[in-house]
Design a protein around this motif. Structure first.
Motif, mmCIF file in Angstrom:
data_model
loop_
_atom_site.group_PDB
_atom_site.id
_atom_site.type_symbol
_atom_site.label_atom_id
_atom_site.label_comp_id
_atom_site.label_asym_id
_atom_site.label_seq_id
_atom_site.Cartn_x
_atom_site.Cartn_y
_atom_site.Cartn_z
ATOM 1 N N PHE A 48 0.831 -1.202 0.000
ATOM 2 C CA PHE A 48 0.000 0.000 0.000
ATOM 3 C C PHE A 48 0.867 1.254 0.000
ATOM 4 O O PHE A 48 0.613 2.205 -0.763
ATOM 5 N N ASN A 49 1.907 1.276 0.860
ATOM 6 C CA ASN A 49 2.799 2.435 0.916
ATOM 7 C C ASN A 49 3.501 2.657 -0.423
ATOM 8 O O ASN A 49 3.598 3.790 -0.906
ATOM 9 N N GLN A 50 3.992 1.572 -1.019
ATOM 10 C CA GLN A 50 4.651 1.687 -2.316
ATOM 11 C C GLN A 50 3.649 2.113 -3.386
ATOM 12 O O GLN A 50 3.996 2.882 -4.295
ATOM 13 N N GLY A 51 2.413 1.609 -3.290
ATOM 14 C CA GLY A 51 1.389 1.981 -4.257
ATOM 15 C C GLY A 51 1.061 3.460 -4.220
ATOM 16 O O GLY A 51 0.808 4.080 -5.265
ATOM 17 N N VAL A 52 1.061 4.034 -3.014
ATOM 18 C CA VAL A 52 0.823 5.474 -2.892
ATOM 19 C C VAL A 52 1.915 6.254 -3.613
ATOM 20 O O VAL A 52 1.649 7.211 -4.357
ATOM 21 N N GLN A 371 11.911 -2.195 -2.430
ATOM 22 C CA GLN A 371 10.999 -1.369 -1.647
ATOM 23 C C GLN A 371 11.638 -0.010 -1.403
ATOM 24 O O GLN A 371 12.801 0.099 -1.039
ATOM 25 N N GLY A 372 10.868 1.031 -1.606
ATOM 26 C CA GLY A 372 11.386 2.391 -1.412
ATOM 27 C C GLY A 372 10.683 3.372 -2.327
ATOM 28 O O GLY A 372 10.901 3.351 -3.542
ATOM 29 N N GLY A 373 9.849 4.204 -1.743
ATOM 30 C CA GLY A 373 9.087 5.143 -2.547
ATOM 31 C C GLY A 373 9.939 6.220 -3.176
ATOM 32 O O GLY A 373 9.664 6.667 -4.297
ATOM 33 N N ASN A 374 11.013 6.648 -2.474
ATOM 34 C CA ASN A 374 11.865 7.702 -3.021
ATOM 35 C C ASN A 374 12.582 7.250 -4.281
ATOM 36 O O ASN A 374 12.673 7.996 -5.255
#
Length: 429
Positions: A48-52, A371-374
């Motif tokens: 979910f966090n990565q999807g955002v 994994q890592g949004g940045n």
């Protein structure tokens, strides 16, 4: 004729990006769900966090795609971006806690980001902007057009030189210490320098120098000893990575723990893998299995064949980006695309080299899968810039073709260049 930009979208870049991003969400669920369930948390939390971040990334791509490229060619905008990056790197180094042995993360409540990630694109932007403006000088003076000033600043005007910005920014990444991102930035800068228009012999010389210095450095550490290097305050944590590089099985409970278990993961996978979600090493044996060593888990679950297919897709994306840069007529557009392609290529090389023991492990994530949004956001911004460059180049090519056709019709029918009215051809002398 007005050409809508949306009709010029390069799907050979966009579709691989979308596939890799979706694969990244699947891999993140596979690598994080076990630990989340064991902790009593929602197994979809990380996805979910990565999807955002992915949704934000898609919005960023759409925004950048519609942006006029003149924005990137504005020196004041670039200078402000570089100053902000320097401030963020300074804060990250001196006012944050260590994460995995480095001061690289700035945490603001639930949001955390790594300024060094954004520097990769900024360096490409800086060098493309600088080298594009020096094309005529490079054609005349070759490499001397880029090195006519001293590297040490002697006046206020020298402080605004591209080399000073580059050295200061890279140095701030090194002292964090974040040698992985520093290596990617330096190698990307070498690629940018090589495509700037200087003679190919200088690229060969630079590459030879880098390989020679790296080999000499590794040889020196082998002779002096990793323990001696570990006494240096900045590189104490890095010394463990070099120790694992030389012999990961010498100390499998400490310095060699990650690399040894990475080997076990790749060995477990074989040709066809254990199946998605069936990794053994991700169950607490392989640290950083969701970030730095995620490709080891991919090989364990999908096997050599599955991993090679993913690598083939990544390399196809990189080649398509290079293709945009090679075809581009505008020097800035060309070097920007080639620099972004080079940045992606270097990140893949450093990550795969680290998990396979080809080079010391550097803590660099694998593009799109880790994994890592940045990291995903930075890569998406880079993709958006390339898509914008490609669309502008296509539109300019169409306009040029129309002008050439008009000129041909004018010559054939004696068309007036002012009002395009046909002037009868007078055959009388």
């Amino acid at each position: 004729m007005k050409i809508e930009k949306r009709h010029l979208l390069n799907y050979s870049i966009l579709i691989p990006y979308l596939i890799l991003s979706v694969l990244g969400l699947i891999v993140i669920y596979s690598t994080t769900s076990v630990s989340l369930i064991s902790s009593g948390l929602n197994p979809f939390k990380s996805v979910f966090n990565q999807g955002v971040f992915w949704i934000v990334s898609l919005a960023a791509i759409a925004f950048i795609y519609k942006l006029k490229l003149n924005f990137l060619k504005n020196g004041n905008v670039l200078r402000i971006a570089l100053i902000v990056e320097m401030i963020l790197l300074f804060i990250a180094r001196f006012f944050t806690q260590t994460v995995n042995g480095a001061h690289g993360w700035i945490v603001l409540g639930p949001i955390s980001f790594q300024p060094a990630e954004y520097l990769k694109v900024l360096i490409v932007w800086l060098l493309a902007f600088t080298f594009a403006r020096k094309q005529k000088l490079i054609e005349t003076y070759d490499y001397q057009a880029l090195t006519k000033r001293k590297w040490i600043p002697r006046s206020w005007s020298d402080l605004k030189d591209w080399r000073v910005y580059s050295l200061v920014l890279i140095g701030m990444v090194v002292i964090q210490p974040d040698l992985g991102n520093a290596a990617i930035i330096v190698l990307t800068a070498v690629i940018m320098y090589s495509v700037s228009g200087v003679g190919y012999r200088w690229f060969s010389g630079l590459l030879t120098a880098i390989v020679t210095v790296s080999a000499a450095f590794l040889g020196l550490i082998a002779i002096v000893g990793v323990e001696t290097m570990g006494k240096v305050p900045i590189f104490g944590y890095v010394a463990k990575r070099f120790s694992a590089f030389y012999n990961p099985f010498k100390d499998v409970t400490d310095s060699g723990h990650q690399l040894a278990n990475s080997y076990y993961a790749m060995s477990n996978g074989g040709w066809f893998g254990l199946g998605l979600g069936n990794s053994i090493e991700k169950r607490g044996y392989l640290p950083e299995s969701t970030t730095d060593f995620v490709f080891s888990i991919v090989m364990e679950e999908l096997g050599v064949i599955g991993a090679c297919l993913i690598l083939a897709l990544v390399f196809f994306l990189i080649l398509r980006i290079f293709h945009v840069g090679i075809k581009a007529k505008n020097p800035f557009n060309s070097m920007m695309a080639l620099g972004i392609g080079g940045m992606l290529l270097m990140q893949v090389f450093v990550n795969i080299g680290g998990i396979s023991g080809l080079i010391p492990s550097t803590g660099v994530t694998f593009p799109f899968l880790s994994q890592g949004g940045n990291s995903l956001l930075v890569l998406s911004v880079a993709i958006g810039i390339v898509l914008n460059i490609d669309a502008n180049e296509k539109r300019d090519a169409i306009y040029r073709a129309e002008e050439e056709q008009k000129e041909q019709r004018r010559r054939a029918k004696m068309i007036s260049p002012t009002d395009d009215k046909i002037i009868p051809f007078n055959r009388q002398v």
